[in-house]
Design an enzyme around this catalytic site. Sequence first.
Site, PDB file in Angstrom:
ATOM      1  N   HIS A 126       0.872  -1.178   0.000  1.00  0.00           N
ATOM      2  CA  HIS A 126       0.000   0.000   0.000  1.00  0.00           C
ATOM      3  C   HIS A 126       0.909   1.228   0.000  1.00  0.00           C
ATOM      4  O   HIS A 126       1.618   1.459   0.973  1.00  0.00           O
ATOM      5  CB  HIS A 126      -0.862   0.048   1.267  1.00  0.00           C
ATOM      6  CG  HIS A 126      -1.717  -1.161   1.488  1.00  0.00           C
ATOM      7  ND1 HIS A 126      -3.050  -1.203   1.170  1.00  0.00           N
ATOM      8  CD2 HIS A 126      -1.432  -2.370   2.032  1.00  0.00           C
ATOM      9  CE1 HIS A 126      -3.559  -2.387   1.501  1.00  0.00           C
ATOM     10  NE2 HIS A 126      -2.589  -3.117   2.027  1.00  0.00           N
ATOM     11  N   PHE A 127       0.888   1.991  -1.096  1.00  0.00           N
ATOM     12  CA  PHE A 127       1.792   3.151  -1.188  1.00  0.00           C
ATOM     13  C   PHE A 127       1.067   4.497  -1.045  1.00  0.00           C
ATOM     14  O   PHE A 127       1.663   5.548  -1.215  1.00  0.00           O
ATOM     15  CB  PHE A 127       2.617   3.086  -2.476  1.00  0.00           C
ATOM     16  CG  PHE A 127       3.794   2.106  -2.429  1.00  0.00           C
ATOM     17  CD1 PHE A 127       4.137   1.429  -1.259  1.00  0.00           C
ATOM     18  CD2 PHE A 127       4.574   1.882  -3.563  1.00  0.00           C
ATOM     19  CE1 PHE A 127       5.224   0.543  -1.220  1.00  0.00           C
ATOM     20  CE2 PHE A 127       5.663   1.013  -3.532  1.00  0.00           C
ATOM     21  CZ  PHE A 127       5.983   0.341  -2.369  1.00  0.00           C
ATOM     22  N   ARG A 128      -0.246   4.471  -0.774  1.00  0.00           N
ATOM     23  CA  ARG A 128      -0.992   5.640  -0.257  1.00  0.00           C
ATOM     24  C   ARG A 128      -1.192   6.797  -1.217  1.00  0.00           C
ATOM     25  O   ARG A 128      -1.771   7.814  -0.815  1.00  0.00           O
ATOM     26  CB  ARG A 128      -0.320   6.183   1.024  1.00  0.00           C
ATOM     27  CG  ARG A 128      -0.027   5.152   2.108  1.00  0.00           C
ATOM     28  CD  ARG A 128      -1.283   4.500   2.603  1.00  0.00           C
ATOM     29  NE  ARG A 128      -1.035   3.686   3.792  1.00  0.00           N
ATOM     30  CZ  ARG A 128      -1.790   2.649   4.134  1.00  0.00           C
ATOM     31  NH1 ARG A 128      -2.831   2.296   3.390  1.00  0.00           N
ATOM     32  NH2 ARG A 128      -1.536   1.968   5.215  1.00  0.00           N
ATOM     33  N   ASP A 134       2.504  -6.843   2.528  1.00  0.00           N
ATOM     34  CA  ASP A 134       1.413  -6.000   3.027  1.00  0.00           C
ATOM     35  C   ASP A 134       1.968  -4.709   3.637  1.00  0.00           C
ATOM     36  O   ASP A 134       1.502  -4.258   4.685  1.00  0.00           O
ATOM     37  CB  ASP A 134       0.526  -6.751   4.029  1.00  0.00           C
ATOM     38  CG  ASP A 134      -0.789  -6.025   4.286  1.00  0.00           C
ATOM     39  OD1 ASP A 134      -1.087  -5.039   3.581  1.00  0.00           O
ATOM     40  OD2 ASP A 134      -1.517  -6.427   5.208  1.00  0.00           O
ATOM     41  N   HIS A 151       1.698   3.781   8.281  1.00  0.00           N
ATOM     42  CA  HIS A 151       0.986   4.860   8.975  1.00  0.00           C
ATOM     43  C   HIS A 151       2.040   5.618   9.773  1.00  0.00           C
ATOM     44  O   HIS A 151       3.054   5.030  10.172  1.00  0.00           O
ATOM     45  CB  HIS A 151      -0.068   4.296   9.928  1.00  0.00           C
ATOM     46  CG  HIS A 151      -1.132   3.483   9.237  1.00  0.00           C
ATOM     47  ND1 HIS A 151      -2.129   4.057   8.474  1.00  0.00           N
ATOM     48  CD2 HIS A 151      -1.343   2.152   9.185  1.00  0.00           C
ATOM     49  CE1 HIS A 151      -2.919   3.098   7.984  1.00  0.00           C
ATOM     50  NE2 HIS A 151      -2.464   1.933   8.392  1.00  0.00           N
ATOM     51  N   HIS A 159      -8.956  -9.847   0.625  1.00  0.00           N
ATOM     52  CA  HIS A 159      -8.759  -9.687   2.067  1.00  0.00           C
ATOM     53  C   HIS A 159      -9.899 -10.460   2.709  1.00  0.00           C
ATOM     54  O   HIS A 159     -11.060 -10.108   2.540  1.00  0.00           O
ATOM     55  CB  HIS A 159      -8.819  -8.214   2.476  1.00  0.00           C
ATOM     56  CG  HIS A 159      -8.598  -8.023   3.949  1.00  0.00           C
ATOM     57  ND1 HIS A 159      -7.487  -7.393   4.455  1.00  0.00           N
ATOM     58  CD2 HIS A 159      -9.327  -8.404   5.027  1.00  0.00           C
ATOM     59  CE1 HIS A 159      -7.545  -7.396   5.783  1.00  0.00           C
ATOM     60  NE2 HIS A 159      -8.652  -7.996   6.149  1.00  0.00           N
ATOM     61  N   HIS A 179      -2.610 -12.722   2.835  1.00  0.00           N
ATOM     62  CA  HIS A 179      -2.164 -12.791   4.246  1.00  0.00           C
ATOM     63  C   HIS A 179      -2.963 -13.756   5.122  1.00  0.00           C
ATOM     64  O   HIS A 179      -3.706 -13.345   6.000  1.00  0.00           O
ATOM     65  CB  HIS A 179      -2.091 -11.402   4.885  1.00  0.00           C
ATOM     66  CG  HIS A 179      -3.165 -10.417   4.548  1.00  0.00           C
ATOM     67  ND1 HIS A 179      -4.477 -10.768   4.397  1.00  0.00           N
ATOM     68  CD2 HIS A 179      -3.109  -9.077   4.354  1.00  0.00           C
ATOM     69  CE1 HIS A 179      -5.179  -9.698   4.116  1.00  0.00           C
ATOM     70  NE2 HIS A 179      -4.379  -8.662   4.070  1.00  0.00           N
ATOM     71  N   ASN A 181      -6.769   0.716  -2.060  1.00  0.00           N
ATOM     72  CA  ASN A 181      -7.464   1.499  -1.022  1.00  0.00           C
ATOM     73  C   ASN A 181      -6.796   2.851  -0.783  1.00  0.00           C
ATOM     74  O   ASN A 181      -6.446   3.220   0.327  1.00  0.00           O
ATOM     75  CB  ASN A 181      -7.573   0.698   0.292  1.00  0.00           C
ATOM     76  CG  ASN A 181      -6.228   0.257   0.839  1.00  0.00           C
ATOM     77  OD1 ASN A 181      -5.260   0.114   0.101  1.00  0.00           O
ATOM     78  ND2 ASN A 181      -6.164   0.048   2.144  1.00  0.00           N
TER      79      ASN A 181
HETATM   80  O1  DOR Z   1      -3.389  -3.843   8.465  1.00  0.00           O
HETATM   81  C1  DOR Z   1      -3.767  -3.546   7.349  1.00  0.00           C
HETATM   82  N1  DOR Z   1      -3.533  -2.323   6.835  1.00  0.00           N
HETATM   83  N2  DOR Z   1      -4.431  -4.456   6.629  1.00  0.00           N
HETATM   84  C2  DOR Z   1      -5.045  -4.124   5.478  1.00  0.00           C
HETATM   85  O2  DOR Z   1      -5.689  -4.966   4.896  1.00  0.00           O
HETATM   86  C3  DOR Z   1      -4.998  -2.739   4.971  1.00  0.00           C
HETATM   87  C4  DOR Z   1      -3.787  -2.070   5.458  1.00  0.00           C
HETATM   88  C5  DOR Z   1      -3.793  -0.579   5.210  1.00  0.00           C
HETATM   89  O3  DOR Z   1      -4.054  -0.171   4.071  1.00  0.00           O
HETATM   90  O4  DOR Z   1      -3.494   0.180   6.128  1.00  0.00           O
END
Ligand code: DOR
Length: 441
Positions: free
Chosen positions: A63-65, A304, A308, A180, A233, A95
């Site tokens: 996830h590179f946001r 994964d 944050h 997921h 996962h 996402n």
């Molecule tokens: O812990 C998680 N964080 N699991 C996920 O499926 C999404 C990910 C996130 O995008 O922060």
Amino acid sequence: MAAKFDLIVKGGMVAGADGSAIADIGVRDGRIAEIGSLGQEADRVIEAGGLHVLPGVIDSQVHFREPGAEYKEDLESGSRGAVAGGVTAVFEMPNTSPPTTSVQALADKVSRATDRMFCDFAFYIGATRENIGELSLLERLPGAAGVKVFAGSSTGTLLVDDEASLKAVIETIGRRAAFHSEDEARLNEREGLRRAGDPTSHSEWRDPEAALISTQRLVRLAEEADSRIHVLHITTAQEMAFLADHKRVASVEVTPQHLTLSAPDAYERLGTKAQMNPPIRDVTHQEALWQGLRAGTVDVLGSDHAPHTLEEKSKPYPDSPSGMTGVQTLVPVMLDHVNAGKLSLERFIELTSLGPQRLFGIAGKGRIALGYDADLTIVDLKARRTIEDDWIESKSGWTPFAGREVTGWPIGTIVRGHCAMWQGEIAEPARGQAVRFEATL
Ligand code: DOR
């Protein structure tokens, strides 16, 4: 006179199609042009004596946001972490904000990433109840890794949890979709089990049953539709046993953190840094993941990588977000397990290059062979280093593995013949391109 090769990687222990042997790899126009004893005739020669040269590691879950939360990661910073950690290609999750659920959103990500990411890339298309009718078109667009479905909610707004919609998604798509897998109804019922300020309650709330119910349902729907699914996962012993019986339809991912961190220790040491979905569980589950990995039930490793900021993570549970970094630590953490005898180097290669190539139908990557992209992960299997937060390229600046001493370290990352990282130095300019798939050619 033009040099014979653009690059020669010289004298490394090359993990080729016919086993490992010391060899030189000659690269021309981004592809492997020759393997053998090649002299020095090249624009650049990389001395790899004493090192292992592996097929480029592909991390099929990050996830590179970007777009939407670039303060904690963006495509460039995430990819810096990838190449610093020996990863040559990533598949990025949908996402973001906006989520990757349309032709435009995918094209936007591909254009942001091209020549700005340091590794190659593909993007998952997020399934929604609204875009089901378009998924079979979306999943075949250039740059698409396939469809991703959040069957249980996690970070962000994407969720498809009702049976009719899940069935419709599975019936409509042609490629292997990634899931997921946690049962949303059970998560909602059990929300009250979360204890304020106590992240150990995260794995009580999101219990093994929630994962198993969901995975059983997805497998049933896939069998009914004669379709294929990729379950991301996996964290429980029960799912691993169940999936071993359903390999005809289901492929399986595990993460380095679920293989390495366990409850209660991880929560006691790391607090909310250990909080992720699905959760870090106890050693009984962890041992079952290792058994599944050794038995061949597991197809791929994905990190994964879900950054944050430390500020966000320091909020009291359950206000703290779920996720931890991982793209940069996948290789050293797993090579340390190789050195500890937990898996062979051959199995590591299968899980990180051959496996993703096979599951996702990647064109021209995933092995060291003539004509394939010159994607190489060069490692020193004997180097002893300590993983520290200040090594982490992610904007979030932390890793759950800080302070962990490992044996085995990424020394070089070659992406289509470009040396993106050598001995810790990341080389500008970025030259990332979209991964090509058989389904999208
Ligand atoms: O812990 C998680 N964080 N699991 C996920 O499926 C999404 C990910 C996130 O995008 O922060």
